[in-house]
Design a protein around this motif. Sequence first.
Motif, PDB file in Angstrom:
ATOM      1  N   TYR A  36       0.799  -1.271   0.134  1.00 42.16           N
ATOM      2  CA  TYR A  36      -0.071   0.061   0.115  1.00 42.16           C
ATOM      3  C   TYR A  36       0.862   1.271   0.042  1.00 42.16           C
ATOM      4  O   TYR A  36       0.451   2.253  -0.617  1.00 42.16           O
ATOM      5  CB  TYR A  36      -1.015  -0.022   1.124  1.00 42.16           C
ATOM      6  CG  TYR A  36      -2.318  -0.737   0.973  1.00 42.16           C
ATOM      7  CD1 TYR A  36      -2.996  -0.703  -0.113  1.00 42.16           C
ATOM      8  CD2 TYR A  36      -2.331  -2.073   1.919  1.00 42.16           C
ATOM      9  CE1 TYR A  36      -4.268  -1.264  -0.212  1.00 42.16           C
ATOM     10  CE2 TYR A  36      -3.788  -2.720   1.817  1.00 42.16           C
ATOM     11  CZ  TYR A  36      -4.345  -2.420   0.458  1.00 42.16           C
ATOM     12  OH  TYR A  36      -5.559  -3.287   0.344  1.00 42.16           O
ATOM     13  N   LEU A  44      -4.609   4.516  -6.071  1.00 44.11           N
ATOM     14  CA  LEU A  44      -5.482   3.981  -4.951  1.00 44.11           C
ATOM     15  C   LEU A  44      -6.062   5.286  -4.364  1.00 44.11           C
ATOM     16  O   LEU A  44      -7.274   5.449  -4.357  1.00 44.11           O
ATOM     17  CB  LEU A  44      -5.095   3.176  -3.808  1.00 44.11           C
ATOM     18  CG  LEU A  44      -5.898   2.680  -2.724  1.00 44.11           C
ATOM     19  CD1 LEU A  44      -7.251   2.242  -3.236  1.00 44.11           C
ATOM     20  CD2 LEU A  44      -5.116   1.723  -1.852  1.00 44.11           C
ATOM     21  N   ALA A 108      -4.899   0.859   6.447  1.00 41.97           N
ATOM     22  CA  ALA A 108      -4.394  -0.290   5.974  1.00 41.97           C
ATOM     23  C   ALA A 108      -3.695  -1.182   7.230  1.00 41.97           C
ATOM     24  O   ALA A 108      -3.680  -2.453   7.164  1.00 41.97           O
ATOM     25  CB  ALA A 108      -3.110  -0.461   5.063  1.00 41.97           C
ATOM     26  N   GLU A 113     -10.255  -4.265   3.229  1.00 38.79           N
ATOM     27  CA  GLU A 113     -10.354  -4.146   1.976  1.00 38.79           C
ATOM     28  C   GLU A 113     -11.360  -2.762   1.714  1.00 38.79           C
ATOM     29  O   GLU A 113     -11.912  -2.389   2.682  1.00 38.79           O
ATOM     30  CB  GLU A 113     -11.642  -5.128   1.399  1.00 38.79           C
ATOM     31  CG  GLU A 113     -11.157  -6.248   1.298  1.00 38.79           C
ATOM     32  CD  GLU A 113     -12.145  -7.436   0.564  1.00 38.79           C
ATOM     33  OE1 GLU A 113     -11.989  -8.624   0.463  1.00 38.79           O
ATOM     34  OE2 GLU A 113     -13.001  -7.007   0.407  1.00 38.79           O
ATOM     35  N   PHE A 114     -10.998  -1.976   0.744  1.00 36.62           N
ATOM     36  CA  PHE A 114     -11.597  -0.549   0.676  1.00 36.62           C
ATOM     37  C   PHE A 114     -12.770  -0.772  -0.277  1.00 36.62           C
ATOM     38  O   PHE A 114     -12.520  -1.214  -1.502  1.00 36.62           O
ATOM     39  CB  PHE A 114     -10.480   0.472   0.206  1.00 36.62           C
ATOM     40  CG  PHE A 114      -9.452   0.522   1.124  1.00 36.62           C
ATOM     41  CD1 PHE A 114      -9.359   1.782   1.892  1.00 36.62           C
ATOM     42  CD2 PHE A 114      -8.026  -0.282   0.943  1.00 36.62           C
ATOM     43  CE1 PHE A 114      -8.157   1.767   2.712  1.00 36.62           C
ATOM     44  CE2 PHE A 114      -7.138   0.115   1.775  1.00 36.62           C
ATOM     45  CZ  PHE A 114      -7.141   1.143   2.720  1.00 36.62           C
ATOM     46  N   THR A 234     -12.757  -1.028  -4.462  1.00 39.62           N
ATOM     47  CA  THR A 234     -11.944   0.169  -5.079  1.00 39.62           C
ATOM     48  C   THR A 234     -10.740  -0.708  -5.652  1.00 39.62           C
ATOM     49  O   THR A 234     -10.101  -1.565  -5.268  1.00 39.62           O
ATOM     50  CB  THR A 234     -11.442   1.112  -4.019  1.00 39.62           C
ATOM     51  OG1 THR A 234     -12.534   1.228  -3.017  1.00 39.62           O
ATOM     52  CG2 THR A 234     -10.757   2.351  -4.505  1.00 39.62           C
ATOM     53  N   THR A 237      -7.080  -2.388  -4.188  1.00 43.56           N
ATOM     54  CA  THR A 237      -7.589  -2.892  -2.865  1.00 43.56           C
ATOM     55  C   THR A 237      -7.093  -4.439  -2.793  1.00 43.56           C
ATOM     56  O   THR A 237      -7.234  -4.964  -4.114  1.00 43.56           O
ATOM     57  CB  THR A 237      -8.760  -2.748  -2.390  1.00 43.56           C
ATOM     58  OG1 THR A 237      -8.880  -3.132  -0.986  1.00 43.56           O
ATOM     59  CG2 THR A 237      -9.903  -3.656  -2.927  1.00 43.56           C
ATOM     60  N   ARG A 239      -7.730  -8.322  -1.654  1.00 48.01           N
ATOM     61  CA  ARG A 239      -8.783  -8.854  -1.322  1.00 48.01           C
ATOM     62  C   ARG A 239      -8.558  -9.768   0.019  1.00 48.01           C
ATOM     63  O   ARG A 239      -7.539 -10.348   0.039  1.00 48.01           O
ATOM     64  CB  ARG A 239      -9.769  -9.311  -2.308  1.00 48.01           C
ATOM     65  CG  ARG A 239      -9.957  -8.517  -3.736  1.00 48.01           C
ATOM     66  CD  ARG A 239     -10.881  -7.327  -3.117  1.00 48.01           C
ATOM     67  NE  ARG A 239     -12.061  -7.609  -2.511  1.00 48.01           N
ATOM     68  CZ  ARG A 239     -13.385  -7.962  -3.181  1.00 48.01           C
ATOM     69  NH1 ARG A 239     -13.283  -7.731  -4.517  1.00 48.01           N
ATOM     70  NH2 ARG A 239     -14.469  -8.371  -2.568  1.00 48.01           N
TER      71      ARG A 239
END
Length: 298
Positions: A36, A44, A108, A113-114, A234, A237, A239
Amino acid sequence: MTPITEVEGRRLALSNLDKVLYPATGTTKGELLHYYAATAAGPLLAHLRDRPVSFLRYPDGPDGQLFFTKNPPPGTPSWVRTTAVPHQGGSPARQVVVEDLASLMWAANLVVEFHTPQWRADAPGTADRMVFDLDPGAPASVVECCTVALWLRERLAADGLSAYGKTSGSKGLHLLVPLEPTPAGRVSAYAKKLAVEAQQDLPDLVVHRMTRALRPGKVFVDFSQNAAAKTTATAYTVRARPEPAVSAPVTWAEIEQCRAPGELVFPIGDMGARLERHGDLLAPLIDPDRARGLPAVR
């Protein structure tokens, strides 16, 4: 001892970095956070910008407890932006808006998940994009989803609309369409119309109703995520699946050439090279010049 790091002037406690979240691959929480921070942050954040975020939390990995939350999690720092979101039949609630790297890394660290709606925080219920979630029922796979995606691309093009694809990060595909701001109800009606047409044109391959008994061997064209209250995973992201697969943008050439499900599975380790090669394939979704109006729904 929990390490403290500074991100854009914010002090963050990042916990359990050696914890294995994905036993199938040995992927640790530290590796997830590195993805991330070092790989996904730019694109993102662009896709999260100004959208209220819902979180699917999986702090003990995909085999542990999963829980979906729209409310800001307990302990949310005061510097994390929140926004009022209308709730049908009730007073507005608040949701997190992830707008900078510090907020992204804070979220994060919760292992989430986003998920975001098709509208922005300043215009609740007014969609600036449309989504089709193509969900295969075994023995169908993402290969069959690709066939349906190609049909939808052509049908949308006939109405002057452009579609962009990403993997769901699970079994299927998402198609996303940039729109001029449009009430979510009208977007839902149009998306349902196309899902019904897809079933009429491809009756052996497509189903537009959620009924489980109808879905084995077919692709469910789920238009329901266009409803104002619904959200979609999103882009970029990771999963909560057995392996740390990303909801990854894909090219139309990849969709056209897909012959096996594994060809459209992208773990976190693949994403740096993909971004170097392609850039953000979904950048048109955040370019207002690409947005088009919906035709009248008949």
